[in-house]
Write a protein that holds these residues in place. Sequence first.
Motif, PDB file in Angstrom:
ATOM      1  N   ILE A  38       7.475  -2.866   8.063  1.00 37.54           N
ATOM      2  CA  ILE A  38       7.696  -1.862   6.894  1.00 37.54           C
ATOM      3  C   ILE A  38       8.379  -2.474   5.642  1.00 37.54           C
ATOM      4  O   ILE A  38       7.837  -2.202   4.626  1.00 37.54           O
ATOM      5  CB  ILE A  38       8.391  -0.765   7.455  1.00 37.54           C
ATOM      6  N   SER A  83      13.452   2.008  13.419  1.00 35.04           N
ATOM      7  CA  SER A  83      12.134   1.958  13.019  1.00 35.04           C
ATOM      8  C   SER A  83      11.142   3.132  12.915  1.00 35.04           C
ATOM      9  O   SER A  83      10.418   3.485  11.709  1.00 35.04           O
ATOM     10  CB  SER A  83      11.231   0.746  13.926  1.00 35.04           C
ATOM     11  N   LEU A  87       9.417   4.169   9.685  1.00 33.45           N
ATOM     12  CA  LEU A  87       8.200   4.585   9.360  1.00 33.45           C
ATOM     13  C   LEU A  87       7.798   6.038   8.759  1.00 33.45           C
ATOM     14  O   LEU A  87       6.862   6.153   7.956  1.00 33.45           O
ATOM     15  CB  LEU A  87       7.200   4.460  10.698  1.00 33.45           C
ATOM     16  N   PHE A  90       8.631   5.790   5.123  1.00 34.21           N
ATOM     17  CA  PHE A  90       7.671   4.957   4.531  1.00 34.21           C
ATOM     18  C   PHE A  90       6.303   5.627   4.146  1.00 34.21           C
ATOM     19  O   PHE A  90       5.789   5.882   3.109  1.00 34.21           O
ATOM     20  CB  PHE A  90       7.259   3.757   5.236  1.00 34.21           C
ATOM     21  N   SER A 111       1.760   1.916   0.432  1.00 30.93           N
ATOM     22  CA  SER A 111       1.980   2.736   1.427  1.00 30.93           C
ATOM     23  C   SER A 111       1.001   2.834   2.465  1.00 30.93           C
ATOM     24  O   SER A 111      -0.083   2.375   2.510  1.00 30.93           O
ATOM     25  CB  SER A 111       2.495   4.037   1.304  1.00 30.93           C
TER      26      SER A 111
END
Length: 111
Positions: A38, A83, A87, A90, A111
């Motif tokens: 990421i 994470s 995520l 993101f 993205s």
Amino acid sequence: MDINDRIKAQLAENPVILYMKGTPSFPQCGFSGRAVQILEQCGTDYAFVNIFEDPEIREGLKAYSNWPTFPQLYIKGELIGGSDIMLDMFQKGELQQHLAAAGTASPEASS
């Protein structure tokens, strides 16, 4: 220097820091690997700490952040999360905005 002071110093010295299992080139769990992917997709510069190499940081950070799992991403001293949170942020474009505000990534990162 006690562990909280060490953590505070690391956070102050690094606008973006990832406390992870392993290293970016050799993550030692899937969640740390996903966090690295990421950050790389965001095109950001970041520091990392391999918690396996420093058991004092590993245990101290759990208490400092009140977050029991790793990886842990901090931007400008603020805990963002692990994470799964990375995520989600993101995918919404929020992580890129935080990184751009920290001066470490472009808001146009893919993205």
